[in-house]
Design a protein around this motif. Structure first.
Motif, PDB file in Angstrom:
ATOM      1  N   PRO A   1       0.666  -1.182   0.239  1.00  0.00           N
ATOM      2  CA  PRO A   1      -0.260  -0.070  -0.073  1.00  0.00           C
ATOM      3  C   PRO A   1       0.980   1.291   0.066  1.00  0.00           C
ATOM      4  O   PRO A   1       0.438   2.215  -0.829  1.00  0.00           O
ATOM      5  CB  PRO A   1      -1.056  -0.114   1.563  1.00  0.00           C
ATOM      6  N   GLY A   2       1.709   1.288   1.093  1.00  0.00           N
ATOM      7  CA  GLY A   2       2.488   2.739   0.145  1.00  0.00           C
ATOM      8  C   GLY A   2       3.475   2.361  -0.223  1.00  0.00           C
ATOM      9  O   GLY A   2       4.001   3.973  -0.502  1.00  0.00           O
TER      10      GLY A   2
ATOM     11  N   ALA B   1       2.674   1.350  -3.385  1.00  0.00           N
ATOM     12  CA  ALA B   1       2.117   2.065  -4.536  1.00  0.00           C
ATOM     13  C   ALA B   1       0.683   3.434  -4.331  1.00  0.00           C
ATOM     14  O   ALA B   1       1.783   4.074  -4.928  1.00  0.00           O
ATOM     15  CB  ALA B   1       0.544   1.118  -4.898  1.00  0.00           C
ATOM     16  N   ASN B   2       0.885   3.411  -3.102  1.00  0.00           N
ATOM     17  CA  ASN B   2       0.783   5.212  -2.867  1.00  0.00           C
ATOM     18  C   ASN B   2       2.225   5.966  -3.119  1.00  0.00           C
ATOM     19  O   ASN B   2       1.803   7.302  -4.144  1.00  0.00           O
ATOM     20  CB  ASN B   2       0.790   6.120  -1.159  1.00  0.00           C
TER      21      ASN B   2
ATOM     22  N   LEU C   1       2.134   6.065  -6.957  1.00  0.00           N
ATOM     23  CA  LEU C   1       0.861   6.772  -7.731  1.00  0.00           C
ATOM     24  C   LEU C   1       1.466   8.360  -8.044  1.00  0.00           C
ATOM     25  O   LEU C   1       0.391   8.609  -9.417  1.00  0.00           O
ATOM     26  CB  LEU C   1      -0.297   7.032  -6.329  1.00  0.00           C
ATOM     27  N   LYS C   2       1.792   9.064  -7.712  1.00  0.00           N
ATOM     28  CA  LYS C   2       2.242  10.308  -7.702  1.00  0.00           C
ATOM     29  C   LYS C   2       3.324  10.568  -9.365  1.00  0.00           C
ATOM     30  O   LYS C   2       2.432  11.674 -10.274  1.00  0.00           O
ATOM     31  CB  LYS C   2       2.761  11.352  -6.621  1.00  0.00           C
TER      32      LYS C   2
ATOM     33  N   GLU D   1       0.817   9.436 -12.248  1.00  0.00           N
ATOM     34  CA  GLU D   1      -0.725  10.300 -11.917  1.00  0.00           C
ATOM     35  C   GLU D   1      -0.066  11.420 -12.860  1.00  0.00           C
ATOM     36  O   GLU D   1      -0.625  12.276 -13.684  1.00  0.00           O
ATOM     37  CB  GLU D   1      -0.913  10.966 -10.843  1.00  0.00           C
TER      38      GLU D   1
ATOM     39  N   ILE E   1      -4.476  -0.734  -6.515  1.00  0.00           N
ATOM     40  CA  ILE E   1      -5.442   0.431  -5.692  1.00  0.00           C
ATOM     41  C   ILE E   1      -6.166   1.028  -6.988  1.00  0.00           C
ATOM     42  O   ILE E   1      -5.841   0.934  -8.116  1.00  0.00           O
ATOM     43  CB  ILE E   1      -4.619   1.534  -5.066  1.00  0.00           C
TER      44      ILE E   1
ATOM     45  N   THR F   1      -6.824   3.891  -7.340  1.00  0.00           N
ATOM     46  CA  THR F   1      -5.925   5.210  -8.402  1.00  0.00           C
ATOM     47  C   THR F   1      -5.005   4.698  -8.965  1.00  0.00           C
ATOM     48  O   THR F   1      -4.525   5.767  -9.802  1.00  0.00           O
ATOM     49  CB  THR F   1      -5.665   6.358  -6.678  1.00  0.00           C
TER      50      THR F   1
END
Length: 369
Positions: free
Chosen positions: A134-135, A137-138, A141-142, A145, A164, A166
């Motif tokens: 999870p960490g 992936a987040n 993400l930036k 994105e 995830i 997002t």
């Protein structure tokens, strides 16, 4: 040391990818028109061409003539990224199973902003992307994105639902299909000719069936059998080497069950067990056989049988002797046995009782009539 066949015949262009035209055609069109995306997700079962397609995409993007669906094969980028080539400094492949930590994702994120060294794009291929924590992936993400213009991300996964939402929303998603037995068998025929290997069509079809939709697995099995058989692959060789029950066993046992010859069916079961086959494996195989009989009773479902025409004809002939209600009852009985097998204290008796029930289906039908 000779190269493994699954590596030797890894596709270098989209035209070589087997059974995924619904993916390769739109990707080729996007490359042709120059309308490529900054992030892709390739999802599908193992061995169906996800990672190979990601590498082809990278090659097509970084070719001197690219983006193009037909890379030149002559420039440095093409030579670096050809199947089993040395690799490119601007195409970074990561396995999320071993690089799925937050620090790994942050390092990737920071380095993504550096311009490519010798190519047009810096391309990240992230295999097993569902294993990103999870960490991580987040953290990823930036940059997915809001990526720099030179960065492209290609994620590959067998479990899309674990990624995830997002990240999914930032990717163009392509779902790869399980490759059909027919397509795998046809590909094995071509490879057998190139490798000058003698192989019976029924043997190659059985290999394709055993691979369960994974071309990579089929090539590994084929490679193993080439060595085992000294370049002469027969149907019997495949049965022996892969420890597979021949169709004949199931056809014979179902004929005995139709005649209510329970003793005959149990004797065949004894022969199967003495050959080292597991009772649970037998139950599953017999259930598949009755399922095929049910499919063979209707011309609309007959194409669902991924079998040779000769075996299909045998199923059609045997299915004609059974009523549909008997076949559905047989499947229900075998399904119960499948569920009960592992918890049974006398597993052989469970299989024998199941055969007794199947051998009584004719009597049940007569009572209802």
């Amino acid at each position: 040391m000779s190269l493994a066949l699954y590596r030797k015949y890894r596709p270098s262009v989209f035209a070589d990818v087997i059974g995924q035209e619904h993916v390769t055609v739109p990707l080729s069109n996007a490359l042709e028109s120059g309308k490529t995306h900054h992030a892709y997700l390739f999802s599908g079962p193992r061995g169906c061409g996800k990672t190979s397609s990601a590498r082809i995409m990278a090659r097509s993007l970084n070719c001197e003539k690219g983006p193009t669906p037909n890379p030149c094969g002559k420039c440095q980028s093409c030579n670096d990224l050809v199947a089993n080539g040395p690799g490119s400094i601007d195409v970074i492949e990561l396995d999320a199973a071993t690089h799925g930590l937050v620090d790994d994702a942050r390092d990737l994120r920071d380095k993504a902003f550096f311009a490519p060294v010798q190519s047009k794009y810096k391309i990240y291929i992230i295999d097993e992307a569902h294993q990103l924590g999870p960490g991580a992936a987040n953290a990823l993400l930036k940059v997915v994105e809001e990526p720099p213009a030179h960065a492209i991300f290609i994620l590959a996964t067998t479990e899309k639902h674990k990624i995830i939402p997002t990240i999914l929303s930032r990717c163009q998603i392509f779902d790869f299909s399980r490759i059909s037995v027919k397509d795998i068998a046809a590909h094995l025929v071509n490879i057998a000719e190139k490798e000058q290997v003698s192989a019976e069509p029924e043997a190659l079809h059985l290999i394709a069936t055993k691979a369960d939709g994974a071309l990579r697995d089929a090539l590994s099995i084929f490679d193993q059998l080439v060595t085992f058989s000294n370049g002469n692959i027969t149907y019997q060789t495949v049965l022996t080497n892969l420890h597979v029950l021949d169709y004949d066993y199931y056809f014979k046992i179902v004929d005995y069950l139709k005649k209510e010859d329970i003793a005959g069916s149990i004797l065949i079961l004894n022969d199967i067990i003495e050959k080292g086959f597991d009772g649970h494996q037998f139950i599953i195989g017999l259930a598949d056989h009755f399922r095929n009989l049910l499919m063979a009773q209707d011309v609309r479902t007959l194409p669902l049988l991924e079998l040779t025409d000769q075996i299909k004809d045998r199923f059609k002939e045997q299915a004609s002797a059974w009523e549909k209600i008997q076949l559905t009852r047989a499947l229900y009985t075998l399904s119960k046995a499948d569920v009960a097998y592992k918890s049974s204290k006398n597993q052989r008796l469970l299989v024998e009782v199941t055969l007794m029930e199947l051998g009584s289906l004719q009597q049940e039908a007569e009572k209802k009539n």
